[in-house]
Enzyme design. Structure first.
Site, PDB file in Angstrom:
ATOM      1  N   VAL A  46       0.840  -1.196   0.000  1.00 32.62           N
ATOM      2  CA  VAL A  46       0.000   0.000   0.000  1.00 32.62           C
ATOM      3  C   VAL A  46       0.883   1.256   0.000  1.00 32.62           C
ATOM      4  CG1 VAL A  46      -1.760   1.310   1.289  1.00 32.62           C
ATOM      5  CG2 VAL A  46      -1.913  -1.183   1.162  1.00 32.62           C
ATOM      6  N   CYS A  47       2.001   1.206   0.691  1.00 35.09           N
ATOM      7  CA  CYS A  47       2.879   2.375   0.835  1.00 35.09           C
ATOM      8  C   CYS A  47       3.260   3.018  -0.500  1.00 35.09           C
ATOM      9  CB  CYS A  47       4.124   2.021   1.632  1.00 35.09           C
ATOM     10  SG  CYS A  47       3.763   1.444   3.310  1.00 35.09           S
ATOM     11  N   PRO A  48       3.716   2.237  -1.507  1.00 30.60           N
ATOM     12  CA  PRO A  48       4.103   2.917  -2.751  1.00 30.60           C
ATOM     13  C   PRO A  48       2.920   3.570  -3.467  1.00 30.60           C
ATOM     14  CG  PRO A  48       4.278   0.536  -3.001  1.00 30.60           C
ATOM     15  CD  PRO A  48       4.022   0.814  -1.555  1.00 30.60           C
ATOM     16  N   GLU A  50       0.443   5.104  -1.994  1.00 29.50           N
ATOM     17  CA  GLU A  50       0.229   6.374  -1.289  1.00 29.50           C
ATOM     18  C   GLU A  50       1.322   7.386  -1.630  1.00 29.50           C
ATOM     19  OE1 GLU A  50      -1.791   5.568   2.918  1.00 29.50           O
ATOM     20  OE2 GLU A  50       0.291   4.897   2.803  1.00 29.50           O
ATOM     21  N   LEU A  51       2.565   6.953  -1.551  1.00 29.23           N
ATOM     22  CA  LEU A  51       3.685   7.857  -1.820  1.00 29.23           C
ATOM     23  C   LEU A  51       3.653   8.340  -3.271  1.00 29.23           C
ATOM     24  CD1 LEU A  51       6.488   6.006   0.161  1.00 29.23           C
ATOM     25  CD2 LEU A  51       5.288   8.072   0.837  1.00 29.23           C
TER      26      LEU A  51
END
Length: 187
Positions: A46-48, A50-51
């Site tokens: 999920v992090c990439p 969002e970033l």
């Protein structure tokens, strides 16, 4: 969540930005609007997304005088490796802070002590270094940069217009409210 309306605590950390390693501290943040965008870890799922979403809106944030600081408990070296190996992360132009000691994550009260990872936390910080808004989501719930932009605009509006507040779903240019005895029970 006792950090709302409090000044950010002192920190000094290594970061990756524009192909270089830099040092960032709380003193660098003050004087401008800032968003601290905490996430659990580099090279995850999920992090990439969002970033990358924040990267797609970075120019809009910059036009509003807002600097973005993404933060995880990874090192600045790991941030560079991720930036160099991922097309999504490769488009990031904002500062990626390494927080391997978890000092910053603790300061913002997002550290999962038993795991050494930060929760998904977003903090809007005003030019005085005071936290004006925050959002924390569970690990599986990604955030939306468009809504973050809206919240920053609201925070900036309220700061520039004392005595006015922004109602739910407020967007730039829409009517605000001026709290008063006359409004009680009429909204």
């Amino acid at each position: 969540m006792s950090v709302i309306n409090t000044e950010i605590k002192p920190f000094k950390a290594q970061a990756f930005k524009d192909g270089k390693f830099i040092e960032v501290s709380d003193a660098d943040v003050k004087g401008n609007w800032a968003v601290f965008f905490f996430y659990p870890a580099d090279f995850t799922f999920v992090c990439p997304t969002e970033l990358g979403d924040v990267a797609d809106h970075y120019e809009e944030f910059q036009k509003m005088g807002v600097e973005i600081y993404s933060v995880s408990t990874d090192t600045h070296f790991t941030h560079k490796a991720w930036h160099d190996s991922s097309e999504t992360i490769g488009k990031i132009k904002y500062t990626m802070i390494g927080d391997p000691t978890a000092t910053i994550s603790r300061n913002f009260e997002v550290l999962r002590e038993n795991e050494g990872l930060a929760n998904r936390g977003t903090f809007i910080v005003d030019p005085d270094g005071v936290i004006q808004a925050l959002e924390i989501t569970a690990e599986g719930i990604g955030r939306d940069a468009s809504d973050l932009l809206r919240k920053v605009k609201a925070a900036q509006y309220v700061r520039a217009h004392p005595g006015e507040v922004c109602p739910a779903k407020w967007k730039e240019g829409e009517e605000t409210l001026a709290p008063s005895l006359d409004l009680v029970g009429k909204i």
